[in-house]
Design an enzyme around this catalytic site. Structure first.
Site, mmCIF file in Angstrom:
data_model
loop_
_atom_site.group_PDB
_atom_site.id
_atom_site.type_symbol
_atom_site.label_atom_id
_atom_site.label_comp_id
_atom_site.label_asym_id
_atom_site.label_seq_id
_atom_site.Cartn_x
_atom_site.Cartn_y
_atom_site.Cartn_z
ATOM 1 N N SER A 1 0.798 -1.226 0.000
ATOM 2 C CA SER A 1 0.000 0.000 0.000
ATOM 3 C C SER A 1 0.825 1.267 0.000
ATOM 4 O O SER A 1 0.439 2.269 -0.580
ATOM 5 C CB SER A 1 -0.918 0.023 1.227
ATOM 6 O OG SER A 1 -0.153 -0.042 2.416
ATOM 7 N N CYS A 2 1.981 1.252 0.643
ATOM 8 C CA CYS A 2 2.635 2.530 0.891
ATOM 9 C C CYS A 2 3.867 2.766 0.060
ATOM 10 O O CYS A 2 4.414 3.859 0.076
ATOM 11 C CB CYS A 2 3.011 2.646 2.366
ATOM 12 S SG CYS A 2 4.255 1.462 2.888
ATOM 13 N N GLY A 3 4.370 1.785 -0.652
ATOM 14 C CA GLY A 3 5.574 2.017 -1.437
ATOM 15 C C GLY A 3 6.816 1.946 -0.587
ATOM 16 O O GLY A 3 6.930 1.117 0.305
ATOM 17 N N CYS B 1 8.670 2.580 2.225
ATOM 18 C CA CYS B 1 8.419 3.094 3.563
ATOM 19 C C CYS B 1 9.689 3.204 4.389
ATOM 20 O O CYS B 1 9.715 3.904 5.396
ATOM 21 C CB CYS B 1 7.445 2.177 4.296
ATOM 22 S SG CYS B 1 5.881 1.961 3.444
#
Length: 279
Positions: free
Chosen positions: A114-116, A118
């Site tokens: 979801s966040c790439g 991180c």
């Protein structure tokens, strides 16, 4: 590997009626990317196109810039203690003349679906200088009408989404609106890496005449991946982040958000959008 989807038992409630039946879900498994035998990153992804995913990730990290920078990409045999191959670990061997980046705790990152990216220590560490600066000469010009048709073309090409409803997608289009490639993944950044990775392995970088469309929001990571591949236009069906807009303005990337039917917002690089009325 044939592990794109999996079946799970579910209880369905429809109009008050309750039934039990299997449901098709998108698969999500970890992929460890090793660089010359040393662990570099772990990402949660939908299995498939793993070599392209690894290559695209290395482009976005600034490690490679062309297919000539790669010597080989292989699955690691004996990844488990019993010697079996999980097909969840790949090792990328760089060409002899390609500098190997220092792999520290700062660079050994974990990326989720979801966040790439991180695990970066700071924003500055993410601002990798692209070896393919955006240089579309003559400039790519697209009309709002052309852009408005791209989400439907992307949706029509999403084969796994039709079965699961749980995948992001990214597609490359020509400046004339021709669909060049499409990839799906549980992670939106993985879908883009798979596109870029396939392109770099076919020596197609920079993608200076391409339009990149993503099915969700336009995060900083996605804008960075577009810039690193030399893509001049990034369009998203949802919102961009403020940092994505800042990066687009700094690098000359055209960034379009909320692309829904005939409606869209142009956040940067409006000179590539053929507008009938200027504001």
């Amino acid at each position: 590997m044939g592990r794109v989807t999996e079946r799970r038992r579910t209880i369905r409630v429809r109009g008050g009626a309750v039934s039990a039946r299997p449901d098709t879900l998108v698969a999500e498994e970890p992929l460890e990317i090793r660089l010359n035998g040393r662990p570099l990153a772990v990402t949660m992804r939908t299995p498939g196109d793993d070599f392209a995913l690894a290559a695209g990730f290395l482009v976005s990290e600034g490690v490679i810039a062309s297919g000539a920078d790669l010597r080989s990409i292989v699955y690691c045999a004996g990844a488990m203690q019993d010697g079996s191959n999980t097909y969840n670990v790949v090792d990328v061997q760089l060409a002899p003349d390609v500098p190997v980046p220092e792999i520290t705790l700062e660079r050994h990152v974990y990326t989720s679906s979801s966040c790439g990216l991180c695990g970066k220590a700071s924003l500055d560490a993410v601002r990798t200088r692209s070896r393919h600066p955006i240089a579309d000469d003559p400039p790519v010009l697209v009309s709002p009408e052309l852009l408005s048709h791209l989400p439907d073309r992307l949706r029509a090409a999403q084969r796994v989404f039709d079965r699961t409803g749980g995948l992001h997608a990214a597609a490359l289009f020509s400046e004339d609106g021709e669909l060049l490639d499409v990839r799906e993944d549980v992670g939106r950044h993985n879908a883009v890496d798979k596109l870029v990775g396939r392109a770099v392995r076919e020596d197609l970088l920079p993608l200076s005449r391409a339009v990149l469309l993503v099915s969700g929001r336009a995060s900083f990571e996605l804008a960075q991946k577009a810039v690193m591949a030399g893509i001049p236009v990034l369009a998203a069906v949802s919102a961009p982040s403020s940092l994505a807009v800042d990066l687009a303005a700094e690098t000359g990337l055209t960034l379009v958000g909320f692309l829904r039917g005939q409606d869209m917002n142009v956040y940067a690089g409006e000179e590539r959008i053929v507008l009938h009325s200027q504001v």
